[in-house]
Design a protein around this motif. Sequence first.
Motif, PDB file in Angstrom:
ATOM      1  N   MET A  94       0.853  -1.192   0.000  1.00  0.00           N
ATOM      2  CA  MET A  94       0.000   0.000   0.000  1.00  0.00           C
ATOM      3  C   MET A  94       0.882   1.232   0.000  1.00  0.00           C
ATOM      4  O   MET A  94       1.651   1.461   0.924  1.00  0.00           O
ATOM      5  N   ARG A  95       0.769   2.024  -1.027  1.00  0.00           N
ATOM      6  CA  ARG A  95       1.622   3.195  -1.119  1.00  0.00           C
ATOM      7  C   ARG A  95       1.074   4.341  -0.302  1.00  0.00           C
ATOM      8  O   ARG A  95      -0.111   4.629  -0.331  1.00  0.00           O
ATOM      9  N   ASN A 110       0.667   4.873  10.582  1.00  0.00           N
ATOM     10  CA  ASN A 110       1.230   5.499  11.770  1.00  0.00           C
ATOM     11  C   ASN A 110       2.647   4.968  11.974  1.00  0.00           C
ATOM     12  O   ASN A 110       2.847   3.786  12.274  1.00  0.00           O
ATOM     13  N   GLU A 111       3.613   5.855  11.784  1.00  0.00           N
ATOM     14  CA  GLU A 111       5.015   5.424  11.881  1.00  0.00           C
ATOM     15  C   GLU A 111       5.411   5.060  13.304  1.00  0.00           C
ATOM     16  O   GLU A 111       6.340   4.278  13.518  1.00  0.00           O
ATOM     17  N   THR A 112       4.718   5.606  14.281  1.00  0.00           N
ATOM     18  CA  THR A 112       5.038   5.292  15.678  1.00  0.00           C
ATOM     19  C   THR A 112       4.584   3.884  16.039  1.00  0.00           C
ATOM     20  O   THR A 112       5.345   3.094  16.610  1.00  0.00           O
ATOM     21  N   ASP A 162      -1.619   0.621  10.323  1.00  0.00           N
ATOM     22  CA  ASP A 162      -2.616   1.487   9.690  1.00  0.00           C
ATOM     23  C   ASP A 162      -3.636   1.927  10.729  1.00  0.00           C
ATOM     24  O   ASP A 162      -3.967   1.168  11.653  1.00  0.00           O
ATOM     25  N   GLU A 163      -4.151   3.141  10.569  1.00  0.00           N
ATOM     26  CA  GLU A 163      -5.171   3.631  11.481  1.00  0.00           C
ATOM     27  C   GLU A 163      -6.143   4.535  10.727  1.00  0.00           C
ATOM     28  O   GLU A 163      -5.761   5.231   9.785  1.00  0.00           O
ATOM     29  N   PRO A 164      -7.415   4.532  11.156  1.00  0.00           N
ATOM     30  CA  PRO A 164      -8.420   5.377  10.486  1.00  0.00           C
ATOM     31  C   PRO A 164      -8.268   6.829  10.919  1.00  0.00           C
ATOM     32  O   PRO A 164      -7.851   7.126  12.038  1.00  0.00           O
ATOM     33  N   VAL A 165      -8.608   7.733  10.012  1.00  0.00           N
ATOM     34  CA  VAL A 165      -8.594   9.152  10.332  1.00  0.00           C
ATOM     35  C   VAL A 165      -9.897   9.782   9.845  1.00  0.00           C
ATOM     36  O   VAL A 165     -10.418   9.417   8.789  1.00  0.00           O
ATOM     37  N   SER A 224      -0.034  13.435   6.635  1.00  0.00           N
ATOM     38  CA  SER A 224       1.138  12.592   6.360  1.00  0.00           C
ATOM     39  C   SER A 224       0.758  11.119   6.340  1.00  0.00           C
ATOM     40  O   SER A 224      -0.064  10.652   7.123  1.00  0.00           O
ATOM     41  N   ASN A 225       1.375  10.412   5.398  1.00  0.00           N
ATOM     42  CA  ASN A 225       1.218   8.962   5.279  1.00  0.00           C
ATOM     43  C   ASN A 225      -0.230   8.514   5.047  1.00  0.00           C
ATOM     44  O   ASN A 225      -0.626   7.420   5.441  1.00  0.00           O
TER      45      ASN A 225
END
Length: 300
Positions: A1-2, A147-149, A153-156, A179-180
């Motif tokens: 997934m890009r 989420n790089e931390t 993947d997380e919903p926004v 971002s991302n």
Amino acid sequence: MRKTILSRSVVAVATLAIGSVALAATPATAASAQGVTRDEVLTAVNGIRALQTNDTRPSLATNRALRNIATKGCGVSTNFADLEYAALQAADITGSGDDAEGILITARVGIQTIEGSSNDCTIAAFATADGSFQLSGTAQITGTRYNETTQADEPVVLRTQALSGDAFVTTPVDADTISNLYEDSVTASAVGNASKTTTVTTSVKVKDKKTKSEKAKAKTKYTKKIKSVKKSYAKALDKAGNSKSKKAAAKKVYKAKRAAAKASYKYAIAGFKIVKKSSSTTENRPFSVTTPNPRFEFDN
């Protein structure tokens, strides 16, 4: 997934529960989306639906509706001298058969003479399937980011607004500022009711006993009115001369005025009065629509 906004391929994303993360996205440089009509929204939705079904290109009417929505929704100037533009990038529509229709539009907006001035503008537009109904409820634009931390993947939630009118357009989201964010994960949804309120006015008798004074006043008014009507009738007869048709017309007017005066008098002394009462009923048609359909991408 890009993790890119400029990707043009469709990426499958796992379904995630919305609500764990809510980001305040920076809107594109746009005013409100006032002026977008229900007809424009439905023309755009039905046009995209037809071309997805038939694998054709957008019609002139579809393109015009899409560009009008994007231009108004993203606050792009229509003054040719301003050299502003809204280049359509992609559109997603809701499924058919509900009491509301919706479309998610992404456009590249900017000024032709300023290099690097462009940015993405994403808006969602909704309209009632029946023009006599109004929208109520909530519209959302959501997506998925990496989420790089947490390395997951997380919903926004990119935008949440209350629906209104027979057509509604969200304020814009500039997805480039998140971002991302997986571009092709962005969807629009609306949950609420298509509502129509009908008001019925009826005449109702209400007890209203008149006093002797009120009855006497009504009698005096009636007597005065009858005297005036008779006087007018006499003048009309004089003016009619020997004309039978004019005399007949004058008599007809006299009888009508006399009957009206009598009816008014009877009502004035009656033991009731007529009042008008209004009652309203609201019909709600629930809807829940989203844009998971294959996105249509425009060649620019």
